[in-house]
Design an enzyme around this catalytic site. Structure first.
Site, PDB file in Angstrom:
ATOM      1  N   HIS A  66      -3.571  -2.926   3.500  1.00 22.09           N
ATOM      2  CA  HIS A  66      -2.651  -3.628   3.310  1.00 22.09           C
ATOM      3  C   HIS A  66      -1.616  -3.685   2.172  1.00 22.09           C
ATOM      4  O   HIS A  66      -0.557  -3.618   2.308  1.00 22.09           O
ATOM      5  CB  HIS A  66      -3.203  -5.162   3.370  1.00 22.09           C
ATOM      6  CG  HIS A  66      -3.594  -5.783   4.736  1.00 22.09           C
ATOM      7  ND1 HIS A  66      -2.593  -5.728   5.916  1.00 22.09           N
ATOM      8  CD2 HIS A  66      -4.700  -6.187   5.228  1.00 22.09           C
ATOM      9  CE1 HIS A  66      -3.483  -6.384   6.843  1.00 22.09           C
ATOM     10  NE2 HIS A  66      -4.548  -6.486   6.569  1.00 22.09           N
ATOM     11  N   HIS A 118      -9.789  -1.452   4.860  1.00 23.21           N
ATOM     12  CA  HIS A 118      -8.927  -2.133   5.605  1.00 23.21           C
ATOM     13  C   HIS A 118      -7.894  -3.020   4.628  1.00 23.21           C
ATOM     14  O   HIS A 118      -6.670  -3.144   4.754  1.00 23.21           O
ATOM     15  CB  HIS A 118      -9.329  -3.124   6.657  1.00 23.21           C
ATOM     16  CG  HIS A 118      -8.487  -4.119   7.398  1.00 23.21           C
ATOM     17  ND1 HIS A 118      -8.137  -4.151   8.660  1.00 23.21           N
ATOM     18  CD2 HIS A 118      -7.936  -5.280   6.899  1.00 23.21           C
ATOM     19  CE1 HIS A 118      -7.551  -5.012   8.975  1.00 23.21           C
ATOM     20  NE2 HIS A 118      -7.020  -5.772   7.682  1.00 23.21           N
ATOM     21  N   GLU A 119      -8.591  -3.837   3.815  1.00 29.20           N
ATOM     22  CA  GLU A 119      -7.901  -4.881   2.991  1.00 29.20           C
ATOM     23  C   GLU A 119      -6.935  -3.760   1.855  1.00 29.20           C
ATOM     24  O   GLU A 119      -5.832  -4.335   1.753  1.00 29.20           O
ATOM     25  CB  GLU A 119      -8.851  -5.800   2.099  1.00 29.20           C
ATOM     26  CG  GLU A 119      -9.602  -6.796   2.991  1.00 29.20           C
ATOM     27  CD  GLU A 119      -8.662  -7.599   3.819  1.00 29.20           C
ATOM     28  OE1 GLU A 119      -7.362  -7.812   3.492  1.00 29.20           O
ATOM     29  OE2 GLU A 119      -9.218  -7.827   4.881  1.00 29.20           O
ATOM     30  N   GLU A 169      -2.175  -4.765  10.328  1.00 34.40           N
ATOM     31  CA  GLU A 169      -3.356  -5.056  10.853  1.00 34.40           C
ATOM     32  C   GLU A 169      -3.890  -3.732  11.307  1.00 34.40           C
ATOM     33  O   GLU A 169      -5.057  -3.198  11.036  1.00 34.40           O
ATOM     34  CB  GLU A 169      -3.601  -6.281  11.358  1.00 34.40           C
ATOM     35  CG  GLU A 169      -3.056  -7.387  10.885  1.00 34.40           C
ATOM     36  CD  GLU A 169      -3.984  -7.764   9.817  1.00 34.40           C
ATOM     37  OE1 GLU A 169      -5.222  -7.425   9.460  1.00 34.40           O
ATOM     38  OE2 GLU A 169      -3.432  -8.782   8.892  1.00 34.40           O
ATOM     39  N   HIS A 187      -4.089 -11.535   5.879  1.00 32.94           N
ATOM     40  CA  HIS A 187      -5.550 -11.919   6.176  1.00 32.94           C
ATOM     41  C   HIS A 187      -6.171 -10.867   6.992  1.00 32.94           C
ATOM     42  O   HIS A 187      -5.652 -10.403   8.015  1.00 32.94           O
ATOM     43  CB  HIS A 187      -5.543 -13.429   6.636  1.00 32.94           C
ATOM     44  CG  HIS A 187      -5.116 -14.387   5.747  1.00 32.94           C
ATOM     45  ND1 HIS A 187      -6.026 -14.928   4.895  1.00 32.94           N
ATOM     46  CD2 HIS A 187      -3.766 -14.945   5.410  1.00 32.94           C
ATOM     47  CE1 HIS A 187      -5.340 -15.796   4.200  1.00 32.94           C
ATOM     48  NE2 HIS A 187      -4.046 -15.784   4.615  1.00 32.94           N
TER      49      HIS A 187
END
Length: 596
Positions: free
Chosen positions: A405, A401-402, A430, A224
């Site tokens: 991951h 950013h996502e 993160e 998240h």
């Protein structure tokens, strides 16, 4: 979905775990534990990963004996032989999982086994430069107290219990039998079952005792983000949309973005990503390859034209990250996301599913990273902090950013998606994601402070506590800051700011390349930085700490650049407390090696 019922055995398992943890300070558990809050009633489960060891061997490396050298036996047998020699285990207790030749080195990922059954969380990784071992990580455990290797409970009897407890549904992925190392020193035999909740955006892998039916642990595939088409070098909608023609990198995407080499599309579906809106595949954007609808943020994101523009931007950004990360090592054999891997290694059938304006949340985004061969899923949400509301898919730093991951979860640990699961490792996850978002947005050798998520919040402060900066008055975060932190995004800010300082030091030393996204073959600081960023992911152990992740950067530099940047790297890390003699205790150390 049936209403949740607390199961007596599950409560006992949870309370036992909490009771054992009580004497330890919270920060001491960052490298081994993570508390998961699951389901509509916030089930609390304290998960455990064995404490690992990690060594780097610098320029000298370790030569294997002549009978087991890499040149003679290949990566599979050589990895097993080296693990055996280091840990004193029988070769039958080591199972090869995956490996690759990453250009600057060779990498192997193995698991501990017992009577042919692999372990979930007792793993090791070996890296070579040429024929010498240069890094070794291990979390192998003692097997004196191990459960029988034959299940006494059928997996089909536990699936309904897992679905209810984790508030999801079994997704049809074939369950496996694997051992799970536990905090009390025992080793449990588990059924491994994947459960998803599409509406809530959750995706768990549950480890259920194959002898008692207890849910012992979970892996959360979803990362998240609590922050928030534009060219990827622009941060958000106010920077201005542009019309780009044929932006695909044909080295990374040989049939461009709308073909897998067999079938062609004229919509936002291709070999690397399928982008759509509202969790509905039919809400893809179809435009005959002319995806030129403009976004207008004076209207709500859900107007049809804005929805189409948002899907297009998301499709473009995920593809672009796929392409530039490919050039830096996130290839088929390094467990990337593609439907067709073109016989280049890895497992295909796992392009990214990008859900824009996903209805499962607001003011956020997330990325689920299952093992290689299963599609990663990115969910982008609408933000209601402004009027009109804003779409996270029009803020490129959020999408980058996502997608990062997916990169870090796949490249750490050999494509399992299981190796960033502790508080500390999840926090670094993160941090890497913020650092990647910043990397694509820095524009010159003048390294600017970086702020995440300004557009979606309608605020120049963004969604992080401080801008990322080399100035300690602007960003005071140091290694010791983690002692007071328990949440992964907050811990991630510490790691991202360290990497900001590493980036700035390398650019100051080596300069800046304007072609870094498409040309990784130069020696400017931003190019060197991204090579080390990606190489270190392959080198580091499962569930790394700040210290072992730093060591992986140092060894990556030795492997690729013969240690040319060692002092620059150590000085940058030390400037934020992660010096040469820093230990896994969150105490600042500013030492650097002799000669620096």
């Amino acid at each position: 979905m049936a209403s949740f019922k607390f199961l007596p055995f599950l409560l006992l398992a949870i309370y036992a775990s909490i009771a054992q943890a009580a004497p330890w300070p919270i920060h001491a558990r960052h490298a081994t534990h993570r508390v998961r809050h699951i389901g509509r009633r916030a089930l609390k489960l304290d998960t455990f990963q064995p404490k690992g060891t990690y060594k780097i061997f610098g320029a000298e490396g370790i030569a294997q004996d002549t009978g087991n050298s890499f040149a003679k036996t290949g990566i599979n047998d050589s990895a097993i032989a080296f693990v055996q020699s280091q840990l004193g285990v029988d070769p039958a207790q080591v199972g090869y999982r995956s490996g690759l030749d990453g250009g600057a080195g060779k990498f192997a990922y193995v698991k501990q086994t017992h009577e042919g059954v692999p372990f979930v969380n007792a793993v090791a990784n070996v890296a070579w430069k040429n024929t010498k071992v240069v890094a070794f990580g291990s979390s192998f455990v003692d097997t004196k107290n191990i459960a029988p290797s034959k299940p006494s409970i059928d997996v089909n009897t536990v699936i309904p219990t897992v679905e209810e407890a984790l508030d999801g549904q079994f997704n049809g992925q074939e369950p496996t039998i694997e051992y799970l190392a536990r905090e009390d020193g025992s080793v449990a035999l588990t059924h491994v079952v994947q459960v998803r909740n599409e509406d809530a955006g959750t995706w768990f892998e549950a480890y259920v005792c194959a002898h008692t039916g207890e849910i012992l642990s979970v892996t959360d595939f979803v990362a998240h983000a609590s922050y928030t088409v534009l060219p990827i070098t622009k941060q958000a909608f106010p920077d201005g949309q542009e019309k780009l023609v044929d932006p695909a990198d044909l080295l990374a995407s040989p049939f461009a973005w709308h073909s897998d080499g067999i079938e062609n599309t004229t919509s936002t579906i291709g070999n690397n990503v399928a982008a759509f809106a509202n969790q509905t595949a039919s809400n893809q954007t179809s435009a005959g390859l002319n995806f030129n609808t403009k976004y207008d943020d004076s209207f709500d994101p859900t107007t049809r034209s804005n929805m189409d523009a948002a899907v297009t931007n998301a499709f473009y950004i995920i593809n672009t990250v796929h392409d530039f990360s490919y050039r830096y090592g996130f290839t088929e054999s390094a467990f990337n996301f593609q439907d067709n891997n073109f016989d280049k290694g890895g497992r295909g059938g796992d392009s990214v599913l990008m859900s824009v304006q996903d209805k499962s949340g607001l003011n956020n985004a997330n990325f689920a990273t299952p093992p290689d061969g299963q599609s990663g899923t990115c969910r982008m949400f609408i933000w209601d902090q402004t009027n009109p509301r804003r779409d996270g898919s029009l803020e490129n730093d959020i999408i980058v950013h996502e997608m990062t991951h997916g990169i870090t979860n796949r490249m750490t640990g050999g494509g399992t998606g299981r190796c960033l699961q502790t508080v500390e490792a999840g926090g670094m996850g993160e941090g890497w994601s913020d650092a990647m978002a910043e990397w694509v947005l820095q524009k010159s050798d003048k390294v600017e402070d970086f702020i995440m998520g300004q557009y979606v919040l309608g605020s120049t402060q963004g969604i992080r506590q401080f801008p990322y900066s080399t100035n300690p008055n602007t960003n005071p975060l140091r290694y010791s800051s983690i002692r007071e932190l328990t949440e992964v995004h907050n811990i991630g800010e510490v790691w991202a700011n360290m990497l900001h300082n590493v980036y700035a030091a390398l650019v100051a030393e080596r300069g800046f390349s304007k072609t870094a996204l498409t040309n990784p073959d130069t020696t400017e600081g931003n190019v060197v930085y991204m090579h080390l960023f990606m190489d270190a992911l392959l080198l580091q152990p499962c569930n790394p700490t700040f210290v072992s992740a730093r060591d992986a950067w140092i060894q990556a530099d030795e492997n690729r650049y013969n240690g040319a940047n060692k002092c620059t790297l150590f000085k940058a890390f030390a400037s934020r407390g992660l010096g040469l003699n820093a230990a896994d205790n969150f105490v600042d150390n500013e030492d650097i090696p002799l000669g620096c």
